[in-house]
Design a protein around this motif. Structure first.
Motif, PDB file in Angstrom:
ATOM      1  N   TRP A 263       0.820  -1.213   0.000  1.00 56.25           N
ATOM      2  CA  TRP A 263       0.000   0.000   0.000  1.00 56.25           C
ATOM      3  C   TRP A 263       0.851   1.259   0.000  1.00 56.25           C
ATOM      4  O   TRP A 263       0.433   2.308  -0.488  1.00 56.25           O
ATOM      5  CB  TRP A 263      -0.963  -0.027   1.182  1.00 56.25           C
ATOM      6  CG  TRP A 263      -2.047  -1.022   0.955  1.00 56.25           C
ATOM      7  CD1 TRP A 263      -2.192  -2.240   1.541  1.00 56.25           C
ATOM      8  CD2 TRP A 263      -3.123  -0.914   0.022  1.00 56.25           C
ATOM      9  NE1 TRP A 263      -3.295  -2.899   1.042  1.00 56.25           N
ATOM     10  CE2 TRP A 263      -3.884  -2.101   0.110  1.00 56.25           C
ATOM     11  CE3 TRP A 263      -3.526   0.072  -0.879  1.00 56.25           C
ATOM     12  CZ2 TRP A 263      -5.020  -2.309  -0.659  1.00 56.25           C
ATOM     13  CZ3 TRP A 263      -4.663  -0.143  -1.646  1.00 56.25           C
ATOM     14  CH2 TRP A 263      -5.381  -1.323  -1.533  1.00 56.25           C
ATOM     15  N   THR A 264       2.058   1.186   0.526  1.00 53.16           N
ATOM     16  CA  THR A 264       2.968   2.327   0.440  1.00 53.16           C
ATOM     17  C   THR A 264       3.339   2.601  -1.016  1.00 53.16           C
ATOM     18  O   THR A 264       3.283   3.744  -1.489  1.00 53.16           O
ATOM     19  CB  THR A 264       4.235   2.066   1.260  1.00 53.16           C
ATOM     20  OG1 THR A 264       3.880   1.895   2.633  1.00 53.16           O
ATOM     21  CG2 THR A 264       5.203   3.238   1.140  1.00 53.16           C
ATOM     22  N   TYR A 265       3.715   1.542  -1.733  1.00 56.31           N
ATOM     23  CA  TYR A 265       4.074   1.710  -3.139  1.00 56.31           C
ATOM     24  C   TYR A 265       2.863   2.102  -3.980  1.00 56.31           C
ATOM     25  O   TYR A 265       2.999   2.793  -4.994  1.00 56.31           O
ATOM     26  CB  TYR A 265       4.705   0.422  -3.680  1.00 56.31           C
ATOM     27  CG  TYR A 265       6.072   0.140  -3.100  1.00 56.31           C
ATOM     28  CD1 TYR A 265       7.000   1.153  -2.924  1.00 56.31           C
ATOM     29  CD2 TYR A 265       6.445  -1.156  -2.731  1.00 56.31           C
ATOM     30  CE1 TYR A 265       8.244   0.899  -2.400  1.00 56.31           C
ATOM     31  CE2 TYR A 265       7.698  -1.416  -2.198  1.00 56.31           C
ATOM     32  CZ  TYR A 265       8.595  -0.386  -2.032  1.00 56.31           C
ATOM     33  OH  TYR A 265       9.835  -0.637  -1.501  1.00 56.31           O
ATOM     34  N   THR A 266       1.671   1.666  -3.586  1.00 59.19           N
ATOM     35  CA  THR A 266       0.463   2.088  -4.299  1.00 59.19           C
ATOM     36  C   THR A 266       0.295   3.589  -4.216  1.00 59.19           C
ATOM     37  O   THR A 266       0.007   4.268  -5.213  1.00 59.19           O
ATOM     38  CB  THR A 266      -0.776   1.387  -3.730  1.00 59.19           C
ATOM     39  OG1 THR A 266      -0.650  -0.029  -3.887  1.00 59.19           O
ATOM     40  CG2 THR A 266      -2.050   1.854  -4.443  1.00 59.19           C
ATOM     41  N   GLY A 267       0.466   4.141  -3.009  1.00 61.26           N
ATOM     42  CA  GLY A 267       0.358   5.581  -2.844  1.00 61.26           C
ATOM     43  C   GLY A 267       1.430   6.331  -3.624  1.00 61.26           C
ATOM     44  O   GLY A 267       1.164   7.361  -4.256  1.00 61.26           O
ATOM     45  N   GLN A 268       2.659   5.815  -3.597  1.00 59.03           N
ATOM     46  CA  GLN A 268       3.739   6.471  -4.331  1.00 59.03           C
ATOM     47  C   GLN A 268       3.507   6.403  -5.838  1.00 59.03           C
ATOM     48  O   GLN A 268       3.807   7.365  -6.560  1.00 59.03           O
ATOM     49  CB  GLN A 268       5.071   5.822  -3.959  1.00 59.03           C
ATOM     50  CG  GLN A 268       5.481   6.055  -2.509  1.00 59.03           C
ATOM     51  CD  GLN A 268       6.758   5.323  -2.136  1.00 59.03           C
ATOM     52  OE1 GLN A 268       7.338   4.617  -2.958  1.00 59.03           O
ATOM     53  NE2 GLN A 268       7.195   5.484  -0.900  1.00 59.03           N
ATOM     54  N   LEU A 269       2.972   5.291  -6.302  1.00 59.60           N
ATOM     55  CA  LEU A 269       2.679   5.180  -7.735  1.00 59.60           C
ATOM     56  C   LEU A 269       1.573   6.152  -8.137  1.00 59.60           C
ATOM     57  O   LEU A 269       1.640   6.786  -9.192  1.00 59.60           O
ATOM     58  CB  LEU A 269       2.271   3.739  -8.074  1.00 59.60           C
ATOM     59  CG  LEU A 269       2.092   3.432  -9.569  1.00 59.60           C
ATOM     60  CD1 LEU A 269       3.428   3.511 -10.284  1.00 59.60           C
ATOM     61  CD2 LEU A 269       1.475   2.056  -9.763  1.00 59.60           C
ATOM     62  N   ASN A 270       0.558   6.292  -7.286  1.00 60.86           N
ATOM     63  CA  ASN A 270      -0.498   7.259  -7.569  1.00 60.86           C
ATOM     64  C   ASN A 270       0.063   8.673  -7.629  1.00 60.86           C
ATOM     65  O   ASN A 270      -0.338   9.481  -8.473  1.00 60.86           O
ATOM     66  CB  ASN A 270      -1.587   7.177  -6.492  1.00 60.86           C
ATOM     67  CG  ASN A 270      -2.456   5.958  -6.657  1.00 60.86           C
ATOM     68  OD1 ASN A 270      -2.462   5.325  -7.704  1.00 60.86           O
ATOM     69  ND2 ASN A 270      -3.200   5.606  -5.624  1.00 60.86           N
ATOM     70  N   ALA A 271       0.978   8.988  -6.707  1.00 61.25           N
ATOM     71  CA  ALA A 271       1.594  10.315  -6.717  1.00 61.25           C
ATOM     72  C   ALA A 271       2.363  10.532  -8.015  1.00 61.25           C
ATOM     73  O   ALA A 271       2.320  11.621  -8.609  1.00 61.25           O
ATOM     74  CB  ALA A 271       2.516  10.469  -5.511  1.00 61.25           C
TER      75      ALA A 271
END
Length: 683
Positions: A263-271
């Motif tokens: 979920w951390t990488y999901t947020g970073q990918l969205n950013a």
């Protein structure tokens, strides 16, 4: 804002700013603290205690009825099997005589079965009694299904109301967070927390709560019924519990950090995607498509690895528990068959027990299938809680009520007139505690005066007006508005007396009329049209097919940059504030329109204090006071003519802006290297 001084030059550890490469290589967050986060997540359900009690009662009823069903079906099996056995003996014999005849024939197993099942010789299958038993079982299963359906309906309402409140809490929290928090959070990352993560929490609660409750009650009911049927077989079945717990704990421990990373990488990918999309024109202009694609591919690969690891590791639990359960099933079948052969149990009892053993092991396997969803949901909840736990801006005072503002045009409520006198008293501020920006600054903006703020990039121009708006809190000193410390005013009341036009315009999705009225929602149609005419918006709106009802999107794609700026100026004009802040407000307007807007601004500034941040010095020659700033300090102040006469920093900046383009002699740079330094920020 206009300029880079709004944000810190060097962010504190963990801070992240926007940009095409945001999030790449960022360290993973700390491992998930599963227990406290799970308890806090369940604590959100506390306001619905009454409904949760009803959910538990319905679940107990449904599981209880389902638990009785196999015992009744086992009895039906005994009726069928007993009827088949009874036909092996002539009618008229008693059960005792049939048992004695079987033993006399040397068939002790048959004798034990007849004695155990109370067979009536020669009677055959009692179809009437069998039908009654089957109808009873069918009724119990239907009633259990109905109770389970009602339970699911009530629980769905509880979960959705809880998530609705969680979304509302997060939305309210975002309005209470200080601006520095958003400076350090990529927008895509923050949006992922308040959308994707909350949706994942809702899905996890919806699926896991119902199944966990039902599974726990099913295990309890199955154990009770197994003890009633056979304590020996129950003991053998319970041997699977320690093995199942050990397998679950070991696998779950390894998958926790994988879900946090996912979920951390999901947020970073969205950013990353959000920033690449927002700045797609710049990406194309500078030919950085490949770099943007490479950054996306790298972050996408990290997300793939984390997601694969989380799902694969947690997915091991289910087949492992199925294997343990099947071993128990084989053990029960073997021992149960031996018990039937010995006459210690009936065939229906063994059948019922095997069914109960499946009821016992199935919830454990079901829990294994939920463990990844549960951990994923708690990981998302922790990310949402991080937003809810972020430090808020200092609370507004409750005792002091600001004076209502009276304007000549609108006739607002009567009271003390706010004249717009602003005073900085030894103000100090820094974004980074280790890097000073504004130190011991004092100035006075008199009512009705226009104060222009100029200086190189990073001098603190926009920071100065942000401090007036209380977007940031002072480190030392104070700022007063009409003699009242702005910290003694509620932020909404303070900002309600200030109008601001930014260099970076922003329009909301809606009509042009709605965007102008955003400055004062209660404005009449006449007032909106008057503001549009005064700021020359009416000139281009009349040429549009739908006029003021023309719909524009948040990017303002169907109007030009200059027209967007005019709409934002009309918005501020309509608000009629006592203090006006213009942050390079005419930068996107053509030369002819700029002259007209300057005339409108002169009328708008006639009865109020104005702060004008300007890079084009030609726009602020008529200012009552010009502040020349360098490195957070006011190094010069005065009128345009006075500052030129001094031949100091303002003089150098002014002539660098108007003379540098025609200075072709390279030796001039060698003779006066400071010219480059002064001219560079002004370009």
């Amino acid at each position: 804002m206009g300029g880079n001084e709004r944000t810190p030059r060097r962010l504190p550890p963990g801070g992240r700013r926007g940009g095409p490469m945001t999030g790449v290589g960022a360290p993973a967050e700390k491992p998930l603290d599963f227990g406290p986060s799970a308890r806090r997540l369940l604590g959100l359900l506390r306001p619905h205690r009454g409904r949760l009690v009803a959910v538990v009662a319905l679940a107990v009823g449904g599981v209880g009825l389902s638990a009785v069903g196999p015992l009744i079906l086992g009895y039906a099996t005994d009726l069928i099997f007993g009827g088949v056995l009874s036909r092996q003996f002539p009618a008229g014999l008693t059960t005792e005589e049939a048992v004695a005849r079987a033993r006399a024939a040397g068939d002790d197993t048959l004798a034990d079965l007849i004695a155990r099942m109370d067979v009536v010789p020669g009677a055959g299958i009692d179809l009437d009694r069998l039908g009654q038993v089957l109808l009873l079982a069918l009724g119990l299963f239907l009633l259990a299904s109905l109770l389970t359906w009602v339970q699911g309906h009530v629980l769905t309402g509880v979960v959705q109301r809880t998530v609705q409140r969680l979304r509302a809490d997060v939305a309210a929290k975002l309005h209470r967070l200080p601006l520095p928090y958003f400076d350090r959070q990529p927008r895509g990352e923050l949006l992922s927390r308040v959308t994707n993560d909350i949706d994942n929490v809702a899905q996890s609660l919806q699926q896991t709560l119902s199944q966990l409750l039902t599974s726990a009650l099913t295990v309890l009911g199955a154990v009770v019924m197994m003890l009633v049927v056979s304590p020996l077989l129950t003991a053998l079945t319970l041997l699977a519990i320690p093995a199942s717990v050990l397998v679950t704990r070991q696998v779950a421990k390894r998958s926790q950090r994988q879900f946090v990373a996912q979920w951390t990488y999901t947020g970073q990918l969205n950013a990353l995607v959000e920033e690449a999309y927002t700045g797609h024109e710049l990406v194309k202009v500078f030919g950085r498509q490949r770099e943007a694609e490479a950054a996306f591919a790298a972050k996408n690969e990290e997300l793939y690895r984390a997601g694969f690891g989380a799902q694969f590791v947690s997915g091991i639990i289910m087949p492992a528990l199925m294997f343990v359960g099947n071993l128990g099933y084989v053990l029960v079948a073997v021992v149960g068959g031996l018990r039937v052969a010995a006459g210690a149990m009936s065939l229906g009892e063994v059948q019922a027990f095997i069914h109960y053993s499946r009821q016992f092991t199935h919830p454990l396997t079901q829990f294994a299938s939920m463990i990844n969803l549960l951990q994923s949901g708690v990981a998302s909840a922790e990310r949402v809680f991080a937003v809810l736990d972020a430090p808020e801006q200092t609370p507004d005072p409750v005792a002091q009520e600001p004076a209502p503002v009276v304007t000549q045009r609108t006739g607002r409520p009567a009271g003390r007139v706010a004249t717009g006198r602003v005073e900085f008293e030894k103000v100090s501020f820094r974004y980074d505690p280790d890097r000073p920006l504004i130190e011991d600054l004092s100035l006075v903006a008199e009512p009705g005066h226009t104060v222009a703020i100029v200086g190189p990039t990073g001098a603190g121009k926009t920071t100065l007006v942000n401090l007036v708006l209380r977007f940031y809190e002072l480190d030392a000193g104070r700022i007063t508005l009409d003699g009242v410390d702005i910290t003694e005013l509620r932020r909404d009341d303070l900002r309600g007396r200030i109008g601001m036009v930014l260099q970076d315009t922003w329009l909301f999705g809606g009509t042009i009329r709605e965007n102008i009225a955003y400055g004062r929602p209660d404005a009449t149609e006449e007032e909106i049209l008057a503001a549009a005419r005064a700021t020359f918006v009416d000139r281009f709106v009349r040429s549009l097919p739908d006029g003021y009802d023309t719909a524009i999107d948040s990017e303002g794609g169907n109007v030009s940059a200059g027209e967007k700026q005019l709409i934002t100026i009309a918005r501020a004009f309509l608000a009629e504030p006592s203090l006006l802040i213009l942050d390079e407000a005419t930068s996107s307007v053509d030369t002819r329109t700029e002259v007209l807007v300057q005339q409108a601004m002169a009328a708008l500034r006639s009865d109020r204090t104005s702060f004008v941040i300007a890079h084009r010095l030609s726009t602020i020659r008529d200012a009552d006071l010009i502040l020349m700033m360098e490195q957070g300090r006011i190094v010069e102040q005065g009128t345009h003519e006075d500052l030129l006469a001094v031949e100091g920093a303002y003089h150098r900046l002014y002539h660098a802006q108007f003379s540098a383009p025609v200075q072709d002699d390279p030796s001039a740079v060698q003779d006066d290297p400071s010219a480059v330094q002064d001219a560079a920020p002004a370009r």
